[in-house]
Scaffold this motif. Structure first.
Motif, PDB file in Angstrom:
ATOM      1  N   VAL A  86      41.439  35.483  43.104  1.00  0.00           N
ATOM      2  CA  VAL A  86      40.878  35.269  44.435  1.00  0.00           C
ATOM      3  C   VAL A  86      41.412  33.932  44.945  1.00  0.00           C
ATOM      4  O   VAL A  86      41.290  32.917  44.267  1.00  0.00           O
ATOM      5  CB  VAL A  86      39.335  35.272  44.419  1.00  0.00           C
ATOM      6  N   ASN A  87      42.040  33.965  46.116  1.00  0.00           N
ATOM      7  CA  ASN A  87      42.546  32.745  46.745  1.00  0.00           C
ATOM      8  C   ASN A  87      41.538  32.264  47.773  1.00  0.00           C
ATOM      9  O   ASN A  87      40.892  33.067  48.444  1.00  0.00           O
ATOM     10  CB  ASN A  87      43.869  32.997  47.451  1.00  0.00           C
ATOM     11  N   ILE A  88      41.442  30.955  47.920  1.00  0.00           N
ATOM     12  CA  ILE A  88      40.531  30.353  48.885  1.00  0.00           C
ATOM     13  C   ILE A  88      41.352  29.399  49.751  1.00  0.00           C
ATOM     14  O   ILE A  88      42.095  28.563  49.241  1.00  0.00           O
ATOM     15  CB  ILE A  88      39.397  29.606  48.175  1.00  0.00           C
ATOM     16  N   ALA A  89      41.197  29.550  51.079  1.00  0.00           N
ATOM     17  CA  ALA A  89      41.935  28.698  52.014  1.00  0.00           C
ATOM     18  C   ALA A  89      40.976  28.132  53.054  1.00  0.00           C
ATOM     19  O   ALA A  89      40.196  28.865  53.649  1.00  0.00           O
ATOM     20  CB  ALA A  89      43.042  29.491  52.702  1.00  0.00           C
ATOM     21  N   HIS A 101      38.646  31.143  54.145  1.00  0.00           N
ATOM     22  CA  HIS A 101      39.157  32.488  53.891  1.00  0.00           C
ATOM     23  C   HIS A 101      39.062  32.700  52.380  1.00  0.00           C
ATOM     24  O   HIS A 101      39.563  31.879  51.610  1.00  0.00           O
ATOM     25  CB  HIS A 101      40.617  32.611  54.320  1.00  0.00           C
ATOM     26  N   VAL A 102      38.433  33.782  51.966  1.00  0.00           N
ATOM     27  CA  VAL A 102      38.303  34.116  50.548  1.00  0.00           C
ATOM     28  C   VAL A 102      39.032  35.448  50.385  1.00  0.00           C
ATOM     29  O   VAL A 102      38.585  36.480  50.892  1.00  0.00           O
ATOM     30  CB  VAL A 102      36.824  34.188  50.115  1.00  0.00           C
ATOM     31  N   ILE A 103      40.173  35.387  49.702  1.00  0.00           N
ATOM     32  CA  ILE A 103      41.145  36.481  49.754  1.00  0.00           C
ATOM     33  C   ILE A 103      41.350  37.097  48.372  1.00  0.00           C
ATOM     34  O   ILE A 103      41.857  36.441  47.460  1.00  0.00           O
ATOM     35  CB  ILE A 103      42.492  35.954  50.291  1.00  0.00           C
ATOM     36  N   PRO A 104      40.976  38.376  48.216  1.00  0.00           N
ATOM     37  CA  PRO A 104      41.225  39.040  46.933  1.00  0.00           C
ATOM     38  C   PRO A 104      42.710  39.349  46.782  1.00  0.00           C
ATOM     39  O   PRO A 104      43.373  39.750  47.735  1.00  0.00           O
ATOM     40  CB  PRO A 104      40.401  40.325  47.040  1.00  0.00           C
ATOM     41  N   ASN A 111      53.559  40.299  46.988  1.00  0.00           N
ATOM     42  CA  ASN A 111      53.755  38.841  46.898  1.00  0.00           C
ATOM     43  C   ASN A 111      52.748  38.177  45.955  1.00  0.00           C
ATOM     44  O   ASN A 111      52.378  37.031  46.140  1.00  0.00           O
ATOM     45  CB  ASN A 111      53.746  38.189  48.285  1.00  0.00           C
ATOM     46  N   ILE A 112      52.361  38.887  44.925  1.00  0.00           N
ATOM     47  CA  ILE A 112      51.421  38.330  43.941  1.00  0.00           C
ATOM     48  C   ILE A 112      52.045  37.090  43.304  1.00  0.00           C
ATOM     49  O   ILE A 112      53.260  37.015  43.119  1.00  0.00           O
ATOM     50  CB  ILE A 112      51.014  39.381  42.877  1.00  0.00           C
ATOM     51  N   PRO A 116      48.949  34.077  50.019  1.00  0.00           N
ATOM     52  CA  PRO A 116      48.822  35.382  50.679  1.00  0.00           C
ATOM     53  C   PRO A 116      49.725  35.534  51.902  1.00  0.00           C
ATOM     54  O   PRO A 116      50.052  36.647  52.291  1.00  0.00           O
ATOM     55  CB  PRO A 116      47.357  35.437  51.116  1.00  0.00           C
ATOM     56  N   TRP A 117      50.139  34.416  52.501  1.00  0.00           N
ATOM     57  CA  TRP A 117      50.940  34.476  53.717  1.00  0.00           C
ATOM     58  C   TRP A 117      52.436  34.320  53.460  1.00  0.00           C
ATOM     59  O   TRP A 117      53.244  34.566  54.343  1.00  0.00           O
ATOM     60  CB  TRP A 117      50.459  33.411  54.701  1.00  0.00           C
ATOM     61  N   GLU A 118      52.812  33.956  52.249  1.00  0.00           N
ATOM     62  CA  GLU A 118      54.229  33.776  51.915  1.00  0.00           C
ATOM     63  C   GLU A 118      54.893  35.141  51.747  1.00  0.00           C
ATOM     64  O   GLU A 118      54.463  35.948  50.924  1.00  0.00           O
ATOM     65  CB  GLU A 118      54.362  32.969  50.617  1.00  0.00           C
TER      66      GLU A 118
END
Length: 156
Positions: A86-89, A101-104, A111-112, A116-118
């Motif tokens: 889980v990424n947090i931005a 933003h909490v992104i699974p 792009n793992i 998440p935006w790269e």
């Protein structure tokens, strides 16, 4: 009111107008909504209930509770099948209201291992059916994890 309209309901900030759509939970100092992003199903927006434009303006106790709410969201998302990380931005570039933003991140994403935006595909929305299912799933996960807090949202 139909189920569809209650899921689309926005929770606006009275000061800046920032709106949180697809609400799924109310936590200690935050409202949580599902961001409609087919690239990252389950992506949550955690927004501070009271208006504050800059993260550094938060009182330490409020910042601590906000991060506790973000942590709770990350824990919920990690329970979804296939979620590897889980990424947090917390960016603050476009919207003048503190939010995260909490992104699974799912196993097998193109792009793992990167942000998440790269090298990401353009934003696409989930189908109505998938959005409904994801809102229902995440609401139920919050309810199971924190029934006393989740009660506030289900009664509105």
């Amino acid at each position: 009111m139909s189920n569809r309209s209650s899921q689309r309901k926005a929770i606006p900030c009275g000061k800046c107008g920032f709106e949180l759509f697809n609400p799924v939970s109310v936590l200690h100092v935050s409202n949580v909504g599902l961001y409609n992003d087919a690239r990252h199903p389950g992506r949550l927006i955690v927004t501070l209930r009271r208006h504050c434009e800059h993260f550094d303006q938060l009182r330490p106790e409020t910042m601590g509770m906000f991060m506790y709410d973000v942590q709770k969201c990350a824990g919920i998302l990690r329970k979804i099948d296939g979620v590897e990380r889980v990424n947090i931005a917390i960016l603050g570039n476009k919207v003048p209201h503190v939010h995260a933003h909490v992104i699974p991140r799912y196993t097998g994403e193109p792009n793992i291992g990167r942000s998440p935006w790269e090298d990401a595909e353009p934003l696409t929305e989930m189908s109505e059916e998938r959005l409904d299912a994801m809102v229902a799933l995440i609401k139920s996960m919050f309810w199971a994890d924190t029934p006393l807090i989740a009660t506030t949202l289900t009664k509105s």
